[in-house]
Design a protein around this motif. Sequence first.
Motif, PDB file in Angstrom:
ATOM      1  N   GLY A 262       0.817  -1.203   0.000  1.00  0.00           N
ATOM      2  CA  GLY A 262       0.000   0.000   0.000  1.00  0.00           C
ATOM      3  C   GLY A 262       0.855   1.260   0.000  1.00  0.00           C
ATOM      4  O   GLY A 262       2.017   1.257   0.416  1.00  0.00           O
ATOM      5  N   LEU A 263       0.267   2.363  -0.451  1.00  0.00           N
ATOM      6  CA  LEU A 263       0.983   3.627  -0.577  1.00  0.00           C
ATOM      7  C   LEU A 263       0.845   4.475   0.671  1.00  0.00           C
ATOM      8  O   LEU A 263      -0.150   4.388   1.392  1.00  0.00           O
ATOM      9  N   GLY A 264       1.864   5.323   0.886  1.00  0.00           N
ATOM     10  CA  GLY A 264       1.810   6.293   1.962  1.00  0.00           C
ATOM     11  C   GLY A 264       1.262   7.622   1.489  1.00  0.00           C
ATOM     12  O   GLY A 264       0.880   7.800   0.331  1.00  0.00           O
ATOM     13  N   TYR A 265       1.232   8.595   2.420  1.00  0.00           N
ATOM     14  CA  TYR A 265       0.780   9.944   2.119  1.00  0.00           C
ATOM     15  C   TYR A 265       1.888  10.745   1.444  1.00  0.00           C
ATOM     16  O   TYR A 265       3.080  10.529   1.659  1.00  0.00           O
ATOM     17  N   ASP A 266       1.481  11.746   0.674  1.00  0.00           N
ATOM     18  CA  ASP A 266       2.360  12.828   0.206  1.00  0.00           C
ATOM     19  C   ASP A 266       1.646  14.127   0.556  1.00  0.00           C
ATOM     20  O   ASP A 266       0.623  14.459  -0.045  1.00  0.00           O
ATOM     21  N   LYS A 267       2.147  14.836   1.576  1.00  0.00           N
ATOM     22  CA  LYS A 267       1.462  16.019   2.097  1.00  0.00           C
ATOM     23  C   LYS A 267       2.404  17.217   2.057  1.00  0.00           C
ATOM     24  O   LYS A 267       3.553  17.129   2.507  1.00  0.00           O
ATOM     25  N   HIS A 268       1.910  18.345   1.524  1.00  0.00           N
ATOM     26  CA  HIS A 268       2.694  19.568   1.424  1.00  0.00           C
ATOM     27  C   HIS A 268       2.013  20.662   2.249  1.00  0.00           C
ATOM     28  O   HIS A 268       0.838  20.997   2.009  1.00  0.00           O
ATOM     29  N   ILE A 269       2.744  21.222   3.203  1.00  0.00           N
ATOM     30  CA  ILE A 269       2.219  22.261   4.090  1.00  0.00           C
ATOM     31  C   ILE A 269       3.034  23.529   3.894  1.00  0.00           C
ATOM     32  O   ILE A 269       4.251  23.520   4.109  1.00  0.00           O
ATOM     33  N   ARG A 270       2.388  24.623   3.492  1.00  0.00           N
ATOM     34  CA  ARG A 270       3.081  25.909   3.353  1.00  0.00           C
ATOM     35  C   ARG A 270       2.745  26.784   4.567  1.00  0.00           C
ATOM     36  O   ARG A 270       1.584  27.097   4.828  1.00  0.00           O
ATOM     37  N   MET A 271       3.791  27.156   5.294  1.00  0.00           N
ATOM     38  CA  MET A 271       3.605  27.952   6.502  1.00  0.00           C
ATOM     39  C   MET A 271       3.328  29.416   6.156  1.00  0.00           C
ATOM     40  O   MET A 271       3.960  29.986   5.259  1.00  0.00           O
ATOM     41  N   LEU A 272       2.385  30.020   6.866  1.00  0.00           N
ATOM     42  CA  LEU A 272       2.073  31.440   6.706  1.00  0.00           C
ATOM     43  C   LEU A 272       2.784  32.293   7.740  1.00  0.00           C
ATOM     44  O   LEU A 272       2.856  33.522   7.583  1.00  0.00           O
ATOM     45  N   ARG A 273       3.290  31.682   8.795  1.00  0.00           N
ATOM     46  CA  ARG A 273       4.053  32.376   9.826  1.00  0.00           C
ATOM     47  C   ARG A 273       5.241  31.504  10.231  1.00  0.00           C
ATOM     48  O   ARG A 273       5.219  30.285  10.046  1.00  0.00           O
ATOM     49  N   ASP A 274       6.268  32.129  10.777  1.00  0.00           N
ATOM     50  CA  ASP A 274       7.405  31.360  11.285  1.00  0.00           C
ATOM     51  C   ASP A 274       6.920  30.369  12.349  1.00  0.00           C
ATOM     52  O   ASP A 274       6.045  30.688  13.162  1.00  0.00           O
TER      53      ASP A 274
END
Length: 603
Positions: A449-461
């Motif tokens: 089975g496959l895992g996740y691919d997740k991209h998170i862009r931060m808006l603050r430090d």
Amino acid sequence: MKADPIVVEIVEGTLASVEREVETAIARTARSPMIRDAHDFRAGIHDRRLRKLTGRSYSALVHPIVRDFPIETMRPGDVFFHNDVYLSEGGIGHLPDLCVTVPVFHDGEVVAFVQAFGHHDDIGGAVPGSMPSHARSAFEEGLMVPPIRLWDQGVPNEAALRIMTRNSRMPDSLAGDLDAECSACLMGARRLGELFDRYGRAQVEACFDAILDRTTETFRREILSKIPDGTYVWEDYAEHDGVDPPRLHTQRITLTKTPEKIVIDFTGTSPQAKGPINHAGDYADGVFLKKWLAPVLRNLADTPERMAELDVNEGVVPLIEMRFPEKGTLLTPIFPAPTNARTFVILRLLGVLAGVLAKATGGRMPADQETIRYTGVYGEDADGNPYLMREVLGGGSGGRYYADGEDTIHVVPDSRNIPVEFAESRWPFVVERLGLAVDSGGPGEKRGGLGYDKHIRMLRDAHFMSIADRSILSCWGVNGGRAGRPFRVDIDGRPMEGLVDDEPVKAGQVIRIRTTGGGGWGDPLNRDPQAVADDVRDGKVSVEGARDDYGVVLTADGEVDKTATDDLRRRMATERGPAPFFDRGPGYPLLAGGRTESEFDRL
């Protein structure tokens, strides 16, 4: 009293209903994302003899409560609480796992227990989330609470609650979660009391015995009979402990099958680690570990449908004997050894048992999986208020002799990733992608089975945190299947280790998380070429992966080129030779001195 078979079915259904009702009440009224949204908790029902009656999920133990508060001293409205790892008889793995236990009364006497057990956001300690990856002592990991009476005959102990919330960075969430869990368990105790009122104590307890006896007999007849008598050995490894450089931390099982039971001997397991990957599992004769590991045995059922029907309750305990090494190993740590990342050990043990059973049964068991890792960010929001976002992202399960592995699963039933819409409305980041990690599943006749691919862009430090294994080692393939892809995190292209406490992340930077793929089952050159083409069409396997991993050549329109595929597969099989029974992946030689297999990998 002899149990009425019709009443047995009613009692069993009522137990399942009460368990579900308790969990539903908690999910509706809790406040923390980890409990309410990720659902990283479970309920359990135990009888007066401390035996677990329900089998949908594991739970903690009642033993430490009864040890410190004898049954005859309990009163209606009492609620007991604990999270102390070393005083939990092996039922609590790390301090964020908080356990609430409520006795059930009938005619003024305790007849059962309802319990809620879950992972909470923060219970103090050196870092937000109470899981310091570099901890050297339990004293760094948070507030340790031995068994206490949190409610006394319906009256909450406000002093104890104030102490716990004062130690938490998320006091409101913790208070709300505890209130939800106490109230839900009290409700469950009333529901269960009604069952005793209806049928009487003697009949209900006879039904309890019948339910557990049936489990014992079913597992002996349908499961243990599939394991040939004999002795088998296998081992697997955690790769790092947060303190020492990465190395192989061994968990070994010597399994001996007799006509009546299986004996699991952990001799050969590595010494306790300096860092927090230890698990105190040797208490109460390993009762918790018996129920934790027993679901793996269900894979030996005759059919997948039958496998799904088999619950794991206290009835499996008489069929398993455990033998632990002396104190001072990964499974027998000495207080105050840290334990917050104990998932590296208890999850690996599931795979070690599956691996040793695969040797015993000629490969009938599924390939490896790693379905828990904690990732998250913390900082301050636009109003200057502190926040903590943490979730338990799953991974792919291993391929099985009858089917591919499942994608993005979690070992805790009904758990889930945090919804994107909720996350973006509550915390200062946007989720730019949440999907499947292409090519992460181990190649095999039955793909991992496959895992996740997740991209998170931060808006603050902010700061990034991670508690994850399998960032070097992979989930192994079996019976000719190949290993899956390991865990990966990078921040604007900067690779992270699996254990991270406080990596700075600037506003605008992207955190990319790829969770593990399950191992493959069977030779990938034997996979149906059309199934490979379907995987490419569905975005699970790349065109390059189809060619390099499966020997399948596709035309420009995605169809299988049969002649080219047959030629390529013949060349690949000749160059490779026989496929190994276990494939540990390319990370294993890096930690094993160049070796590609352990001394126990061959049949």
